[in-house]
Design an enzyme around this catalytic site. Sequence first.
Site, PDB file in Angstrom:
ATOM      1  N   ASP A 120      -4.772 -12.723   4.360  1.00  0.00           N
ATOM      2  CA  ASP A 120      -5.931 -12.177   5.060  1.00  0.00           C
ATOM      3  C   ASP A 120      -7.250 -12.483   4.354  1.00  0.00           C
ATOM      4  O   ASP A 120      -8.309 -12.022   4.800  1.00  0.00           O
ATOM      5  CB  ASP A 120      -5.767 -10.673   5.291  1.00  0.00           C
ATOM      6  CG  ASP A 120      -5.258  -9.925   4.085  1.00  0.00           C
ATOM      7  OD1 ASP A 120      -5.100 -10.533   3.012  1.00  0.00           O
ATOM      8  OD2 ASP A 120      -4.999  -8.702   4.212  1.00  0.00           O
ATOM      9  N   HIS A 161       0.808  -1.226   0.000  1.00  0.00           N
ATOM     10  CA  HIS A 161       0.000   0.000   0.000  1.00  0.00           C
ATOM     11  C   HIS A 161       0.838   1.271   0.000  1.00  0.00           C
ATOM     12  O   HIS A 161       0.280   2.370  -0.100  1.00  0.00           O
ATOM     13  CB  HIS A 161      -0.945   0.033   1.208  1.00  0.00           C
ATOM     14  CG  HIS A 161      -1.978  -1.050   1.218  1.00  0.00           C
ATOM     15  ND1 HIS A 161      -2.821  -1.289   0.153  1.00  0.00           N
ATOM     16  CD2 HIS A 161      -2.306  -1.958   2.174  1.00  0.00           C
ATOM     17  CE1 HIS A 161      -3.625  -2.299   0.452  1.00  0.00           C
ATOM     18  NE2 HIS A 161      -3.324  -2.737   1.671  1.00  0.00           N
ATOM     19  N   ASP A 206      -3.289 -10.921  -1.778  1.00  0.00           N
ATOM     20  CA  ASP A 206      -3.787 -10.338  -0.537  1.00  0.00           C
ATOM     21  C   ASP A 206      -5.274 -10.024  -0.701  1.00  0.00           C
ATOM     22  O   ASP A 206      -5.733  -9.707  -1.793  1.00  0.00           O
ATOM     23  CB  ASP A 206      -2.999  -9.046  -0.273  1.00  0.00           C
ATOM     24  CG  ASP A 206      -3.111  -8.521   1.133  1.00  0.00           C
ATOM     25  OD1 ASP A 206      -4.196  -8.031   1.482  1.00  0.00           O
ATOM     26  OD2 ASP A 206      -2.113  -8.560   1.874  1.00  0.00           O
ATOM     27  N   HIS A 218      -6.653  -7.403   0.240  1.00  0.00           N
ATOM     28  CA  HIS A 218      -6.719  -5.985  -0.106  1.00  0.00           C
ATOM     29  C   HIS A 218      -6.043  -5.746  -1.455  1.00  0.00           C
ATOM     30  O   HIS A 218      -5.003  -6.337  -1.746  1.00  0.00           O
ATOM     31  CB  HIS A 218      -6.027  -5.138   0.963  1.00  0.00           C
ATOM     32  CG  HIS A 218      -6.602  -5.286   2.335  1.00  0.00           C
ATOM     33  ND1 HIS A 218      -6.199  -6.283   3.201  1.00  0.00           N
ATOM     34  CD2 HIS A 218      -7.557  -4.569   2.996  1.00  0.00           C
ATOM     35  CE1 HIS A 218      -6.871  -6.164   4.343  1.00  0.00           C
ATOM     36  NE2 HIS A 218      -7.699  -5.146   4.238  1.00  0.00           N
TER      37      HIS A 218
END
Length: 383
Positions: free
Chosen positions: A258, A133, A169, A171
Amino acid sequence: MTKPIYIYDDSLLKYRFSSTHPFNQMRVKMTTDLLTMSSQLNETDIIKPRDATDAELGLVHKQDYMDAVKQAGEGSLSPEKMESYGLNTDDTPSFEGMHEKSRMLVGATLTAVDAVMEGRAKKAVSLAGGLHHGFSGRASGFCIYNDSAVAIEYMRQKYNQRVMYIDTDAHHGDGVQWIFYDSNEVMTYSIHETGRYLFPGTGSLTERGTEEGFGFAVNLPIDAFTEDESFLEIFKETLEAAIIKFKPDILFSQNGVDAHYRDPMTHLSVTSNTFEEIPRFVNEMADKYTDGKWIAVGGGGYNLWQVVPRMWAQIWLAMNGVPPLRGRLPEAFIAKYEGKCPIDFPVLWEDDLSDYDDIPRREDINEKNRSMLSRAMLHIEEQ
């Protein structure tokens, strides 16, 4: 045949926001202990990382941002300045020595890169990395410096590599995508929970790159509560198609775990089966299309006790051609960590699914995902 290389040192655990922050690098140590106690990882497999230099960080990060990180880590940056750089937020609070501790993670990933590029190994893993990120001039989502983006640009400039970035991931891998959004020398691929419900809210099918990079960003936004079968169908079909189109020299994968149904921060419903399959499929793709060259980093994963060590261990096992292990975890590992665990401690390699909730909208979710898959495949084929 050179053996895979594992990058680790206890110093990598110093990247730590606070004792209560969900990003906890103890998961890297726990994974390393699990592999060692399983006799799957030996001292001869491990290389200690080096620090990244400012010049290496500067391959993607702006000088004023790096200066701000240094000052914030010394306590000498004003609150207004910190806010403008995404520092000292709830997600990404400042901490002492932030620049030095952050560049260690980047250096660990670069250590893996050099080992592969210099021919000391075909495959390498650095689980401390995967901070996808981070932007060129701003911190975001627990990430200060973006080790993946630095490593990709380093491979592109120093070793003239076409890099395929694979992000599984939950995200969206936004920082890496935007840094290379106009490049046709890097393909970014991200399968993630739709941004309708989850940070960072990006990663739609229509984000495909710009200018020379159009078609070189591939996004697979899957519906909340997606399960193993749908996830793996989308992943395997699109990833191989994208690799065939792009023809990379090397695969670089970010392995956030995750998406697991026990993770407290996302809404996906995959089990250990998916995390056994992902690295084995990437390994197969590397052997088939990039002469075996594959670098893997970590990423998200916020159930420290029940999920991350067992799932991340699969990456190293896959690199070494070891099938998923079954039955009890090593007794030494259970003895070391069970007493510290505030929740039910897992004692098996595979998930005990006694707490897995039945998904009531399963067919609706699968149908939405199939529709998205059809459109994504058209985009890939147009590239």
